[in-house]
Every structure is written in structure tokens, then in C-alpha cells.
Design an enzyme around this catalytic site. Structure first.
Site, PDB file in Angstrom:
ATOM      1  N   HIS A  55      21.503  31.991  62.720  1.00 39.45           N
ATOM      2  CA  HIS A  55      20.611  33.019  63.096  1.00 39.45           C
ATOM      3  C   HIS A  55      21.159  34.264  62.136  1.00 39.45           C
ATOM      4  O   HIS A  55      21.108  35.560  62.720  1.00 39.45           O
ATOM      5  CB  HIS A  55      20.735  32.972  64.413  1.00 39.45           C
ATOM      6  CG  HIS A  55      20.202  32.123  65.196  1.00 39.45           C
ATOM      7  ND1 HIS A  55      18.853  31.879  65.422  1.00 39.45           N
ATOM      8  CD2 HIS A  55      20.760  31.066  65.814  1.00 39.45           C
ATOM      9  CE1 HIS A  55      18.680  30.796  66.041  1.00 39.45           C
ATOM     10  NE2 HIS A  55      19.787  30.417  66.507  1.00 39.45           N
ATOM     11  N   GLY A  93      15.467  15.007  64.122  1.00 41.99           N
ATOM     12  CA  GLY A  93      15.630  15.765  65.460  1.00 41.99           C
ATOM     13  C   GLY A  93      16.905  15.961  65.719  1.00 41.99           C
ATOM     14  O   GLY A  93      17.330  16.286  66.956  1.00 41.99           O
ATOM     15  N   GLY A 106      19.123  17.879  64.151  1.00 40.01           N
ATOM     16  CA  GLY A 106      19.570  19.274  63.857  1.00 40.01           C
ATOM     17  C   GLY A 106      20.287  19.330  62.426  1.00 40.01           C
ATOM     18  O   GLY A 106      21.099  20.069  62.037  1.00 40.01           O
ATOM     19  N   ASP A 144      17.691  26.260  55.540  1.00 39.08           N
ATOM     20  CA  ASP A 144      17.738  24.700  55.446  1.00 39.08           C
ATOM     21  C   ASP A 144      16.847  24.046  53.964  1.00 39.08           C
ATOM     22  O   ASP A 144      17.555  23.090  53.306  1.00 39.08           O
ATOM     23  CB  ASP A 144      16.946  24.007  56.643  1.00 39.08           C
ATOM     24  CG  ASP A 144      17.398  24.688  57.907  1.00 39.08           C
ATOM     25  OD1 ASP A 144      18.553  25.025  57.862  1.00 39.08           O
ATOM     26  OD2 ASP A 144      16.500  24.654  58.805  1.00 39.08           O
TER      27      ASP A 144
HETATM   28  C1  GLA Z   1      16.922  26.803  61.983  1.00 35.92           C
HETATM   29  C2  GLA Z   1      16.248  27.419  61.030  1.00 35.92           C
HETATM   30  C3  GLA Z   1      17.143  28.120  59.895  1.00 35.92           C
HETATM   31  C4  GLA Z   1      18.133  28.963  60.657  1.00 35.92           C
HETATM   32  C5  GLA Z   1      18.802  28.260  61.615  1.00 35.92           C
HETATM   33  C6  GLA Z   1      19.646  29.078  62.506  1.00 35.92           C
HETATM   34  O1  GLA Z   1      17.748  25.579  61.405  1.00 35.92           O
HETATM   35  O2  GLA Z   1      15.303  26.579  60.347  1.00 35.92           O
HETATM   36  O3  GLA Z   1      16.324  28.979  58.918  1.00 35.92           O
HETATM   37  O4  GLA Z   1      17.844  30.364  61.142  1.00 35.92           O
HETATM   38  O5  GLA Z   1      18.007  27.653  62.654  1.00 35.92           O
HETATM   39  O6  GLA Z   1      20.806  29.609  61.672  1.00 35.92           O
END
Ligand code: GLA
Length: 335
Positions: free
Chosen positions: A18, A101, A103, A147
Site C-alpha cells: 500500500h 486468486g 495474491g 504487480d
Molecule cells: C495490490 C495492488 C498493488 C499494490 C498492492 C498492495 O496487489 O494491485 O498495486 O497496491 O495491492 O501493496
């Protein structure tokens, strides 16, 4: 006919969550699990089967609205095609070694692979920016660039210290004394979309008072009157600092400092940013106490999903759980 083979990795974030949406610092790595596409040109249409999905994607070009595309996995491909304004598409197959899904950024990997398959830009920053926009168009979640940029620009054996304002990338070698395992909490991510957008708005509210959080100090934070907004901002400011420390600790082989930064990051995501869950907290506590574990924290957006563990290569902290021991991989490729 020319066949194009592309591969794009998923990612795990070691520390710095974040922070990307306010142009802060992150320390993710691309992983050796990813998505491959093997395609050939097809006029005015995208036709893809996936080994991870029951339903194929049949999509007429140009794309009108990615958010209404069915099956839902095709929205990420449609988002990319919409960004590229593709009128000619591809026919082929999607093969995935990346759990969906969980993460590990399966959607970012699919976007990056689809963009390369459709002839998108080869420059990693341009590619990542386009795919970030595609993700927002497909899902409505106003995500950051971490990401997609990690999938596009990964470096084998390295984590990436990314400044999400300048998009400067400093590869940080992972010492041989550290292995990385991602452990699923068993809790599927819930409410991630709406709560994510709410957190982003709260960071913007803080910036409206004290200016860019990436440059803010603790004196600036004291000027925030709303206690919730102040805690959200405090997470971002302190997390940027922890990313710097963790990157330096990896370079110095100072695993004590790395572990401490990871523990504090989790506590900040739990208490100040409020994106953890009791299930994640318990898992982090359990993993952190295992012999040979350097540090553990929730990784990614939170609200469920995964914990990342840095540990001695001689131990297996994910044993008996849904877990993946991952290696730092190179970024996306086209052949
Ligand atoms: C998700 C979002 C990223 C980032 C993370 C938290 O993966 O796609 O851009 O903000 O949450 O760090």
C-alpha cells in the site's frame, strides 16, 4: 503462420505494501511461477483456451467494455486489448503454473502476457503502465503499478527496489542464506476491491493536507487532525522507511534487520492501515516463531490471501499448508 510464445511471471512482495499508489517504495520479486501464452494471429477476434479455466474466451474486436466480458477471466485480456485499441487479435492457449486468486498477481501476469501476445510495447515501464490501466478497466480496482512492473521487469536472483514515483528500479541480490516461501492463509481475499479503493482515497485525503506522502515526515503527520487519516498516512510513511531498511539489510546480509522490518510492516498493516485479518495475524505469529524463520508478513493487498516468509533455506515453513517455495525470476519474455 508465425507462432508467438510469451511468458509472464507472478510476483510476491517482500515488503512495501500500500505504498505504490502514492509513489512510494516497494520491494517485490518476480517468481518462477507464471502464465504462458502460445498464439498465432487471428483477424478481428481473440480466441483463447486456458488450462486453468473451464470456459474459453471468444472476444470480438475492438473491445467495447472489458467489465462485461464473460467468462470473467477474459476481462483482463479484454482490458489489455481495449488499452491497445487492438482490432486484430490472436488464437491460442493459456497455460498457468500460477495459483489464481492467491495474491501472487495472476491477473497482472495474464495482462502482461496478453499485452506481449497482442504486440504491446516491449519497454517494461510502458508495458506495465498499460497493463495497470487494463487492470483498472477490467476490475474497477484503482491499483498501483507494482504487480505489472514486477512481472515485466523481474531480474533472476534479485528482488526489485522500485520507486513508484520515478519508476527507477534497483535490483537487490537475494543472499544465498535467504529462501522465500509464500503461505496461503486459507482465507480468500474479500472486499479487497472496495476497501482497497477506500484506503487509496484516505491516502489522497492525507495528501490534500500535507502533500505527497512519499516525502512526508512525522512532523507533517502530526498536522493531520483526523485520527483515521493520520494512521493511514503513518503506515505509508513508516513503510517507505522500512522498505529502504530491508533493501539495505539484504545487501548487507543483515537478516535480523530484515526480519524486524517485516514484523513491523505486518504490525503497521494490521494496526494503522487495517488491512489484515485475525487469520492472517495468527498465521504470521505462528510462522514467525518457527526455527529458521527470518521474518513473515502479509503480502499484497491483504483482507486474506497470503503471507510471505523469509527463511533459512534448510527449513520448510509452509509444510502441511497450501504453500509455494519461490525463486526470484526474470521478467516477461517473448519468443
Ligand atoms: C495490490 C495492488 C498493488 C499494490 C498492492 C498492495 O496487489 O494491485 O498495486 O497496491 O495491492 O501493496
Amino acid at each position: 503462420m508465425t507462432t508467438r510464445r510469451v511468458w509472464a511471471p507472478g510476483r510476491v512482495n517482500l515488503i512495501g505494501d500500500h505504498t505504490d499508489t502514492t509513489g512510494g517504495l516497494v520491494l517485490p520479486m518476480a517468481i518462477d511461477l507464471g502464465i504462458a501464452l502460445e498464439v498465432e494471429p487471428l483477424p478481428r477476434r481473440i480466441s483463447l483456451t486456458s488450462d486453468a479455466q473451464p470456459e474459453p474466451l471468444e472476444l470480438d474486436l475492438p473491445v467495447v467494455d472489458p467489465r462485461t466480458v464473460r467468462p470473467a477471466w477474459g476481462r483482463y485480456v479484454a482490458g489489455v486489448a481495449a488499452q491497445l485499441e487492438s482490432t486484430d487479435g490472436v488464437r491460442g492457449t493459456v497455460t498457468s503454473t500460477l495459483p489464481q486468486g492467491a495474491g501472487l498477481s495472476s491477473s497482472a501476469a495474464l495482462e502482461v502476457a496478453a499485452a506481449l501476445a497482442l504486440g504491446g510495447p516491449s519497454d517494461p515501464r510502458e508495458l506495465a503502465a498499460l497493463c495497470r490501466d487494463a487492470e483498472e478497466a477490467a476490475s474497477g480496482v484503482p491499483c498501483g503499478i507494482m504487480d505489472q512492473l514486477t512481472s515485466a521487469a523481474g531480474v533472476e536472483g534479485h528482488a526489485l527496489l522500485i520507486d513508484c514515483h520515478t519508476l527507477d528500479i534497483t535490483p537487490i541480490p537475494l543472499p544465498p542464506s535467504v529462501a522465500i516461501t509464500v503461505v496461503h492463509s486459507g482465507q480468500e481475499r474479500e472486499l479487497a476491491g472496495s476497501a482497497y479503493a477506500e484506503r487509496r482515497a484516505q491516502c489522497e485525503a492525507a495528501e490534500a493536507v500535507i502533500g505527497p506522502l512519499r516525502a512526508a515526515t512525522s512532523e507533517d503527520l502530526a498536522r493531520l487532525e483526523d485520527p483515521v487519516i493520520r494512521r493511514r498516512a503513518r503506515h505509508v510513511v513508516s513503510e517507505n522507511d522500512r522498505v529502504r531498511r530491508a533493501a539495505r539489510a539484504l545487501v548487507d546480509g543483515d537478516l535480523g534487520t530484515l526480519g524486524e522490518a517485516m514484523a513491523r510492516s505486518h504490525a503497521s498493516l494490521r494496526d494503522d492501515f487495517e488491512v489484515s485479518t485475525p487469520v492472517l495475524d495468527e498465521l504470521v505469529e505462528e510462522l514467525s516463531a518457527m526455527p529458521g524463520v527470518v521474518g513473515a508478513r502479509l503480502t499484497g493487498a491483504g483482507f486474506g490471501g497470503c503471507v510471505v516468509v523469509a527463511h533459512d533455506p534448510g527449513v520448510a515453513p509452509g509444510a502441511g499448508r497450501r504453500a509455494w517455495r519461490v525463486r526470484a525470476s526474470a521478467g516477461a519474455t517473448v519468443a
